[in-house]
Design an enzyme around this catalytic site. Sequence first.
Site, PDB file in Angstrom:
ATOM      1  N   HIS A 142       0.852  -1.182   0.000  1.00  0.00           N
ATOM      2  CA  HIS A 142       0.000   0.000   0.000  1.00  0.00           C
ATOM      3  C   HIS A 142       0.890   1.234   0.000  1.00  0.00           C
ATOM      4  O   HIS A 142       1.641   1.487   0.946  1.00  0.00           O
ATOM      5  CB  HIS A 142      -0.892   0.006   1.249  1.00  0.00           C
ATOM      6  CG  HIS A 142      -1.709   1.254   1.392  1.00  0.00           C
ATOM      7  ND1 HIS A 142      -2.697   1.604   0.501  1.00  0.00           N
ATOM      8  CD2 HIS A 142      -1.659   2.255   2.311  1.00  0.00           C
ATOM      9  CE1 HIS A 142      -3.235   2.746   0.872  1.00  0.00           C
ATOM     10  NE2 HIS A 142      -2.624   3.168   1.974  1.00  0.00           N
ATOM     11  N   LYS A 163      -0.412  10.779   1.007  1.00  0.00           N
ATOM     12  CA  LYS A 163       0.420  10.235  -0.075  1.00  0.00           C
ATOM     13  C   LYS A 163      -0.129  10.627  -1.449  1.00  0.00           C
ATOM     14  O   LYS A 163       0.609  11.094  -2.311  1.00  0.00           O
ATOM     15  CB  LYS A 163       0.504   8.706   0.046  1.00  0.00           C
ATOM     16  CG  LYS A 163       1.121   8.211   1.333  1.00  0.00           C
ATOM     17  CD  LYS A 163       1.291   6.705   1.343  1.00  0.00           C
ATOM     18  CE  LYS A 163      -0.039   5.963   1.277  1.00  0.00           C
ATOM     19  NZ  LYS A 163      -0.895   6.207   2.455  1.00  0.00           N
ATOM     20  N   ASP A 181      -2.078   3.897  -4.445  1.00  0.00           N
ATOM     21  CA  ASP A 181      -2.792   2.980  -3.546  1.00  0.00           C
ATOM     22  C   ASP A 181      -2.144   1.593  -3.488  1.00  0.00           C
ATOM     23  O   ASP A 181      -1.799   1.110  -2.418  1.00  0.00           O
ATOM     24  CB  ASP A 181      -4.271   2.850  -3.936  1.00  0.00           C
ATOM     25  CG  ASP A 181      -5.063   2.134  -2.857  1.00  0.00           C
ATOM     26  OD1 ASP A 181      -4.999   2.565  -1.689  1.00  0.00           O
ATOM     27  OD2 ASP A 181      -5.739   1.127  -3.178  1.00  0.00           O
ATOM     28  N   ARG A 247      18.484  15.136  11.325  1.00  0.00           N
ATOM     29  CA  ARG A 247      18.648  16.503  10.844  1.00  0.00           C
ATOM     30  C   ARG A 247      19.922  16.687  10.021  1.00  0.00           C
ATOM     31  O   ARG A 247      20.127  17.753   9.426  1.00  0.00           O
ATOM     32  CB  ARG A 247      18.659  17.474  12.028  1.00  0.00           C
ATOM     33  CG  ARG A 247      17.385  17.443  12.838  1.00  0.00           C
ATOM     34  CD  ARG A 247      17.437  18.403  14.008  1.00  0.00           C
ATOM     35  NE  ARG A 247      17.595  19.789  13.574  1.00  0.00           N
ATOM     36  CZ  ARG A 247      17.690  20.815  14.428  1.00  0.00           C
ATOM     37  NH1 ARG A 247      17.657  20.598  15.729  1.00  0.00           N
ATOM     38  NH2 ARG A 247      17.830  22.046  13.973  1.00  0.00           N
TER      39      ARG A 247
END
Length: 318
Positions: A142, A163, A181, A247
């Site tokens: 998915h 998404k 999907d 980061r």
Amino acid sequence: MSITYSVSLEKLIREFDLIPVYLPCDAKDILITSSDVNRPGMQLNGFFDFFDRSRIQIVGKSEIAYLRQLEPEELTGSCDKFFSYKPPVIIVSRGLEPLPAMVQAAEKYKVPLMRTNDGTSAFMATLISLLNVELAPRQTCHGVLVEVYGEGILLLGESGVGKSETAIELVKRGHRLIADDAVEIRRVSSRTLVGTSPENIRHFVELRGVGIINARRIFGMGAVKMTERIDMVIQLELWDKKKVYDRMGMESQYTEILGVSVTSTVIPVKPGRNLAIIIEVAAMNNRQKKMGYNAAQELLEKVGMVDPEAESSVWDNY
């Protein structure tokens, strides 16, 4: 339990314009299950140790020349023994005509016999490439697959994280959609994954509040693509204040799919963040890293926190 995939001889005939010489039954009922092919020079000479009968057999100019110099009885015996192993199909390349003894043996043992006008090496290369894709181990996940600046980006995350909306924004910015999907992932080699969309939902996108749209019809053919190599996995997740996100990007993270390690990263989602631009930068940065450049490494070198010759930096202590 491993699943064995197959491709029909009918598809190979259609893809390569093969010319049938003898077919024992309908080509769609003849299934190929091995992605390897074989040139049977040793077998025509009588050596069958380690012979894999599940492979497609390619007979080229050398094999035909060898058979032609045999005495009639030797020729019949050689072809009879070879065809008795019943390989899935035997293909004669370079536009050569199969010898009568080959046709007789094919009819006797019900072995499909084909011809192609392509050169032996070129035909084998394209055939192996197609078989590697058609018979590759696969799984469906998915997610969303998009091409961004030539990089195949697989977007994963919980339902509703954004998404599909991000994919549409990327398409509007000139990138291409492969699957929404459901993404069917195939391992076409020990280091390469290729993603595509199931045919029945190809180019369709679900947008909450809008409904189902067809990206190809709305944005045009240039906005979609059939398949793409997966170069990077991006996990989208709702911003967690308690979680520490990377980061610096000094060390690459990886996700394993079908036994192949793919560069991956986690991008936190919260209001105000432009995910499309972030993913564009992530794609370009991933390409730079593959070409040997790491911006974080350069920065630490400039501020004196890492020795260019050392394997670690003082940053590792923080």
